[in-house]
Design a protein around this motif. Sequence first.
Motif, short mmCIF file in Angstrom:
data_model
loop_
_atom_site.label_atom_id
_atom_site.label_comp_id
_atom_site.label_asym_id
_atom_site.label_seq_id
_atom_site.Cartn_x
_atom_site.Cartn_y
_atom_site.Cartn_z
N THR A 187 114.92 129.44 63.87
CA THR A 187 115.78 128.25 63.73
C THR A 187 115.42 127.19 64.78
OG1 THR A 187 117.59 129.56 62.81
CG2 THR A 187 118.16 127.43 63.76
N GLN B 190 109.84 118.50 65.43
CA GLN B 190 109.43 118.24 64.06
C GLN B 190 108.42 117.11 64.04
OE1 GLN B 190 112.80 117.65 61.51
NE2 GLN B 190 113.64 119.67 61.87
N THR C 145 113.64 123.51 64.23
CA THR C 145 114.40 122.31 64.59
C THR C 145 113.68 121.44 65.61
OG1 THR C 145 116.45 123.54 64.19
CG2 THR C 145 116.62 121.50 65.46
#
Length: 703
Positions: free
Chosen positions: A246, A253, A250
């Motif tokens: 996760t 990017q 996140t």
Amino acid sequence: MTDGSDDLHPTLAHHIVNTLGWRSMRPLQSAAVRPLVTGDDALLLAPTAGGKTEAACFPLLSAMERHRWTGLSVVYVCPLKALLNNLLPRLESYASWLGRRAALWHGDTTSSARRGILREPPDILLTTPESLEAMLVSANVDHKRVFADLRAVVVDEVHAFAGDDRGWHLLAVLERLTRIAGRPVQRVGLSATVGNPHDLLTWLQGSGRGSRPAQVVAPEADSPPTAPASVDIEVDYVGSVSNAATIIATLHQGRKRLVFCDSRQLVEELGAALRSRGVTTFLSHASLSADERHRAEQAFAEARDCVIVSTSTLELGIDVGDLDRVIQINTPRSVASFLQRLGRTGRRPGTTRNCLFLAIRRDEVVWTSALLLLWSRGYVEPVTAPPEPRHIVAQQLLALCLQENRIGARLWDREWNGLTPFDRSAEPVLGHLTDNGFLDRDGELLFIGPTAEQRFGRRHFMDMTAVFTAPPQFTVFHGRREIGRTDPALLTEKVEGPRLLLLAGRSWQVGWIDWKRRRCFVEEADRGGKARWHTSGIGGASFDLTRAAREVLLGERPPVTLTRRAERALADEREDAGSRVYPGGTVITSDGVDTRWWTWAGYRANATLAATLSDLLDERQRVDDASIRLRNDLSREMWRVATTGASGRLVLPEVDEQALTGLKFGEALPTRLAVATLATRIADVQGATRTLAEPVRHHVRPR
């Protein structure tokens, strides 16, 4: 250019300026020219992407022209086939400037390409030690013609060889090549930062140590680019693979991210988790097929917003393009490994070297902090060759018989030019080989015997060219496409419903298994695959890293950023450590049920201490990095009697019989010598001695 290029061949210097567009060479490249052109042995040190290949090849190409070398005059050795594939276009280009040729020979080289090399040898041959051995023992290769003109050997990533048995094998093969060439062969090692560069160079020189000029070339060593103030390091505690995925999905990017894991299983699990979150993800590890790895590395090199998850296969100098971020899951095995990985970033002007550590387990925050504490102090592990490689001696005696068909029973040691342990000290190994049919004797001649034919003769003795043992694996196919290899345990364990594998970051349902040919055929599945591989070898942390972990638990911290989660995890670990750490020495704790000696000495030292103090051990003993479990009725008097003078009578750890199967060619040794070899390798006598000399605090907790 005015930076040492005067000693380079004019044509080469012209192309460096006009073809490559260089205004100057890097400090390492300039400093390496004079010693390499004049024939010195050398160790060239620079961080990843520091220009080491050019630092070695430009002077050797110049020497090739200056001294009019002909035939195959330079062998360039790498530890990985992928690294050789990556280097070939560059070396072909550099050689062509002077009308010279470079060629590649490894396990994936086609038969037609090999025939072309044998028909007309190139000036530079890129290869692995295993392929060199295969050429020497092959009946199809006239090794005396091919290697007669050899002048120099370049060993890339030499530290990766020197630390295990491949290094001993490489040294032995280089000595045999020297005999074939009939002249001293210049040796040039390329390495990232190591803790003992002069020792590493001495090791690389082999039998020529002390008799040939040699120097370490490391002009940037006094100002390391990875000093703590010049890099961006952050440590976070995430608690699970899912949480790690996760965060990676996140953060950053639009950037190119390389994630390192220290197991294939973790690579697969994290890769699958990232893909489930919509992240463009590629994988690289040793159990993926060569085509699968190549596709992933090529796609990653050409993409931008993506992640590649890898084991140490991408730690070495394989080019995957410019990277924005490096992420490390848990703790790498050494400071040297961390430096290699950190060096993947910060290559573009205006960018900073960086690494984000994501700890999946709470205690990994301690170990990561310990490693970074050592790094911040400028510590890098020394590279040392494994002691007493008797099994490699056995392999070399057999390989020499294959190479020469027959060897002299009294003259065999000359083939290694007196290099220990391939000298007369190997007589016991030779005696065992002849007594047990590995070698036959006809008067004063020795040749391959029936036992060697039976044990190693498959595929024209190709199993003898590699000195490491690969556990059996099944090759996995989707249609005709090979995906990789999996542990057979996943194909035999009892399961409810369909049998699902996780490989290349995807789930696969097993359809048909060809047990005889070790093949498995699969179809795509939505989810639920499992990944697992058998791992062998000696694990555990070193003495220095474990002592640094103790320092962290006692309050030391590295000069890096810890997130709030990491700070809390570290505080919890320190609170739990409580009575287990003592700055002035070691601690024995007991609550009436569990009695432990908290040595903080590392796995090998603890294994040595456990063997030495066996009368004090709990029968359920399992040695770990930090502690040794003791018997519950231990008294202070028992302790005093057992440890008094113990440092003068240290005992090597016991060797499990099953461990002998991981010692390739161990079966060609007497059992006692095979056991002694392994026992020596899992011991840390120095660490055990230091630990015994320290004061011990006894801490008894009420039940």
